[in-house]
Design a protein around this motif. Structure first.
Motif, PDB file in Angstrom:
ATOM      1  N   ARG A  33      45.002   8.592 -11.322  1.00 17.77           N
ATOM      2  CA  ARG A  33      44.037   7.651 -11.920  1.00 17.77           C
ATOM      3  C   ARG A  33      43.404   8.200 -13.185  1.00 17.77           C
ATOM      4  NH1 ARG A  33      42.451   6.771  -6.576  1.00 17.77           N
ATOM      5  NH2 ARG A  33      40.699   8.157  -6.892  1.00 17.77           N
ATOM      6  N   ALA A  34      43.396   9.519 -13.351  1.00 17.61           N
ATOM      7  CA  ALA A  34      42.810  10.112 -14.554  1.00 17.61           C
ATOM      8  C   ALA A  34      43.670   9.879 -15.786  1.00 17.61           C
ATOM      9  CB  ALA A  34      42.593  11.612 -14.342  1.00 17.61           C
ATOM     10  N   LEU A  35      44.935   9.549 -15.601  1.00 17.69           N
ATOM     11  CA  LEU A  35      45.807   9.274 -16.745  1.00 17.69           C
ATOM     12  C   LEU A  35      45.465   7.926 -17.361  1.00 17.69           C
ATOM     13  CD1 LEU A  35      49.267  10.426 -15.384  1.00 17.69           C
ATOM     14  CD2 LEU A  35      47.866  11.550 -17.109  1.00 17.69           C
ATOM     15  N   VAL A  56      45.186   8.216 -25.331  1.00 17.79           N
ATOM     16  CA  VAL A  56      44.629   9.564 -25.339  1.00 17.79           C
ATOM     17  C   VAL A  56      45.622  10.471 -26.056  1.00 17.79           C
ATOM     18  CG1 VAL A  56      43.921  11.491 -23.874  1.00 17.79           C
ATOM     19  CG2 VAL A  56      43.428   9.154 -23.167  1.00 17.79           C
ATOM     20  N   ASP A  57      45.128  11.263 -27.004  1.00 20.51           N
ATOM     21  CA  ASP A  57      46.010  12.158 -27.739  1.00 20.51           C
ATOM     22  C   ASP A  57      46.484  13.331 -26.897  1.00 20.51           C
ATOM     23  OD1 ASP A  57      45.805  10.632 -30.005  1.00 20.51           O
ATOM     24  OD2 ASP A  57      44.174  11.827 -30.860  1.00 20.51           O
ATOM     25  N   ASP A  58      45.651  13.799 -26.000  1.00 24.23           N
ATOM     26  CA  ASP A  58      45.951  15.010 -25.250  1.00 24.23           C
ATOM     27  C   ASP A  58      45.699  14.775 -23.760  1.00 24.23           C
ATOM     28  OD1 ASP A  58      46.175  17.541 -24.184  1.00 24.23           O
ATOM     29  OD2 ASP A  58      44.943  18.505 -25.705  1.00 24.23           O
ATOM     30  N   CYS A  59      46.768  14.424 -23.043  1.00 26.67           N
ATOM     31  CA  CYS A  59      46.619  14.119 -21.609  1.00 26.67           C
ATOM     32  C   CYS A  59      46.238  15.349 -20.797  1.00 26.67           C
ATOM     33  CB  CYS A  59      47.913  13.505 -21.066  1.00 26.67           C
ATOM     34  SG  CYS A  59      48.069  11.766 -21.493  1.00 26.67           S
ATOM     35  N   CYS A  60      46.677  16.530 -21.218  1.00 31.49           N
ATOM     36  CA  CYS A  60      46.279  17.742 -20.485  1.00 31.49           C
ATOM     37  C   CYS A  60      44.768  17.922 -20.566  1.00 31.49           C
ATOM     38  CB  CYS A  60      46.997  18.978 -21.037  1.00 31.49           C
ATOM     39  SG  CYS A  60      48.737  19.052 -20.578  1.00 31.49           S
TER      40      CYS A  60
END
Length: 171
Positions: free
Chosen positions: A21-23, A30-34
């Motif tokens: 769900r955080a994705l 979002v540029d940076d999924c990590c």
């Protein structure tokens, strides 16, 4: 396609849903999924977040598009459908099918060391040992332990005092 990264399994399957769900719902949001996973979950390092992103792809809970990663919805069903997760784990996570195959052929519970030895033996017998670089025995055992823990979490295997055994067939 088979995916190699396997994160440490969480204590509860709900953590899997939390991380998924955080994705973002849309790639490119979002540029940076990590960095997003680190901010929105209990994950602590970039490497850990990257491993989870790849593992979510393996379980078909995330997808990578040219614009970036996004969570994958299951349409009319639940993204965390147990049968779907079990099928994806076995088919798409490197080594999962081999580990489960060893458990299916076993007469009783097996430890991670016993599963690792059975897999090494099968590869030697099939002449498959040169297919990939050799992992250290300890590294292989740790990976197999994680695969076994995930198999138990996904109810493909059962953890017992003496090791793991294949879970009974579902109806």
């Amino acid at each position: 396609m088979r995916f190699k990264p396997v994160p440490e399994p969480p204590a509860e399957r709900t953590v899997l849903a939390t991380i998924q769900r955080a994705l973002p719902a849309t790639a490119g949001d979002v540029d940076d999924c990590c960095r997003l996973l680190l901010a929105e979950t209990a994950l602590e390092t970039r490497d850990e977040a990257a491993t989870w992103l790849t593992f979510l792809r393996a379980l078909e809970l995330a997808t990578e598009e040219p614009a970036g990663f996004r969570r994958r919805d299951a349409g009319s069903g639940s993204a965390l459908d147990s049968d779907r997760l079990r099928r994806a784990f076995r088919a798409r996570v490197d080594g999962a099918d081999a580990v489960l195959g060893v458990l299916e052929r076993a007469d009783g519970p097996l430890t991670a060391d016993e599963v690792a030895e059975a897999i090494r033996s099968e590869r030697r017998q099939s002449g498959d040992r040169d297919r990939r670089p050799t992992r250290s025995v300890e590294t292989q055992r740790e990976r197999i332990e994680r695969l076994l823990e995930w198999a138990a979490l996904l109810e493909l295997a059962e953890q017992e005092r003496d090791g793991y055994r294949i879970a009974p067939a579902r109806e």
